[in-house]
Enzyme design. Sequence first.
Site, PDB file in Angstrom:
ATOM      1  N   THR A 148      -4.103   1.704  -2.358  1.00 27.01           N
ATOM      2  CA  THR A 148      -3.471   0.391  -2.457  1.00 27.01           C
ATOM      3  C   THR A 148      -3.918  -0.359  -3.704  1.00 27.01           C
ATOM      4  O   THR A 148      -4.961  -0.062  -4.293  1.00 27.01           O
ATOM      5  CB  THR A 148      -3.821  -0.444  -1.209  1.00 27.01           C
ATOM      6  OG1 THR A 148      -3.125  -1.688  -1.245  1.00 27.01           O
ATOM      7  CG2 THR A 148      -5.322  -0.707  -1.117  1.00 27.01           C
TER       8      THR A 148
ATOM      9  N   THR B  51       0.857  -1.170   0.000  1.00 25.72           N
ATOM     10  CA  THR B  51       0.000   0.000   0.000  1.00 25.72           C
ATOM     11  C   THR B  51       0.898   1.226   0.000  1.00 25.72           C
ATOM     12  O   THR B  51       2.116   1.104   0.078  1.00 25.72           O
ATOM     13  CB  THR B  51      -0.904  -0.063   1.252  1.00 25.72           C
ATOM     14  OG1 THR B  51      -1.662  -1.279   1.214  1.00 25.72           O
ATOM     15  CG2 THR B  51      -1.869   1.094   1.365  1.00 25.72           C
TER      16      THR B  51
ATOM     17  N   GLY C 153       1.162  -1.347   5.065  1.00 24.47           N
ATOM     18  CA  GLY C 153       1.559  -2.436   5.954  1.00 24.47           C
ATOM     19  C   GLY C 153       0.493  -3.457   6.244  1.00 24.47           C
ATOM     20  O   GLY C 153       0.599  -4.193   7.228  1.00 24.47           O
TER      21      GLY C 153
END
Length: 566
Positions: free
Chosen positions: A403, A385, A465
Amino acid sequence: MIKRTLHLVLLLVLILNPGIRGQSAYPSTGMNGVAATAHPLASAAAIDMLKSGGNAVDAAVAAAFTIGVVEPDGSGLGGGGGMVIYLKNTQESWFINYYGRSSERAAELDFSSSRDHSTAKAIGVPGTVAGLLMAHEKFGSLPLKKVMEPAISHAEYGFPIDQTLAKLIMDNIDKIMSDTATASVFLDDGFPRMEGEILVQRELGRVLRLIAEKGRDGFYEGELARSFTEGIRARGGVLTEKDFSSYQPELTVPLHGTYRGYDILSSNVPQSGISLIQGLNMLENFDLKASGHYSESAKTLHIMAEVDKLIYADRYQYLADPDFVTVPVAGLTSKEYALQRFNSINQSRLDPPRYRDAEHGDPEKFDKSYMKEPVLDAEPAGGHTTHLSVIDKDGNAVALTQTLGLSFGTEQTVPGVLFNSAMTNYSYNAENVNYLQYSKQCRTSITPTVILKEGNPFLILGSPGASRIISTIIELVVNVIDFGMDVNEANLAPRFYCQKFEDYLHLESGIKPEVRAELEWMGHPVKVYEGIDLFFGGAQMIHVDPLTGEYSGSADKRRGGVAIGY
């Protein structure tokens, strides 16, 4: 247009300084504006808009289109996301949810995340173009063609591949080779393109030009939309022209919470601002500063890890698309419920002894309007992302996270556009609130956030993440508010991560060895990562000094990128 000479100068700077994505090559402070993104060209695009008279939304949209070109592994036209916008003069806040949705023909998919994550079956309806254009139309001030110039320029003329992108191409070469169109972009005669090579994406440039000229219709209607759906269906996907033409981003308000006198504005459901607010509410019941920083105090880290475990348990139980499930927002974000959950923590030992045995709470008496459903699955732990933060001279602020899902999405390029892997984020268990249904939006971890102090922006932040995003944002907020760190110190501080669906407490090696040993004695199974690791995200942050009004930006060295101020 951006002059070609400027483009060539920027390329020359990057070629002569290949490590620039992790260095402080630009000033990161200023009084007129700051942009922090995962790539210097995206940050430069934002600053160019501000210097041209644009506002924070113009700058954020320009950076978001640009980052999809120069960081194609993390986001792009074929993905989705969300952004929090704060307008200082009117003290209005907005949230635009432009994550993708499933197809109207989703029920026809025989989808398996393990088998089909890199196929056209994994593609959801992309929302990035619609969301960015909505933000620009409602809140921007510059012409769209001006805002999109940097992205078009870098697609058509190219840019030098940096170390981060070169490594990701190498790591994903087998998947990239599975699609001829994708391979033609990122490979050269079957070999991965290397650091320093100029990556040109002319077909993507053509799509960007069409959007700049025709707006939303250039992407979601007509010939281009038809070519997208035909190409996706030819590869085994199910998206239809109606999926494209009917897609609409959602303009709502951010979720609001408070933490130690600060106002928290974060992404609304089914994105994960709700978990950030719940976690901070729980931590308000503990004197973190007196206990010591989590890198030096096992008790502090234990308490924070237990908070993470419980908010993730609640998240998987209750969070889903509110068009399909009644989410107990008032209960999950209430201070009273947070106190109840905090009081359930054993402050001396891991309890229960496995993270997976953590139980969700019951917010019924705090919010009676929700629907109980069992939750049996976690979302994939992977994911790639990007986040960017922007503030302008008037104090308008944008936190934007977008993302493609997994790294390079599905690795499917149709035509010129790399498409997302959103279908991997649904549950395929009919008893799960996040169960796949047609035209449904999946739950996602993205948590763009703006924090205010007395109505003024104080901290603008977010991170990539996957499932680690929520814990990372909590740690960053704690580092700044509780421990008084500046944004660079907060970003460099070691990180940790655990949640209900994990078997380990993941620690960066900056957590002191004696702290690790005590955590193990308390029952935590510990997994240590050397140095600072991309596993723990790549935050882009901006801080506003309440006394001087100076802006300070920080780009996370785990990810690279640059914060530029002026």
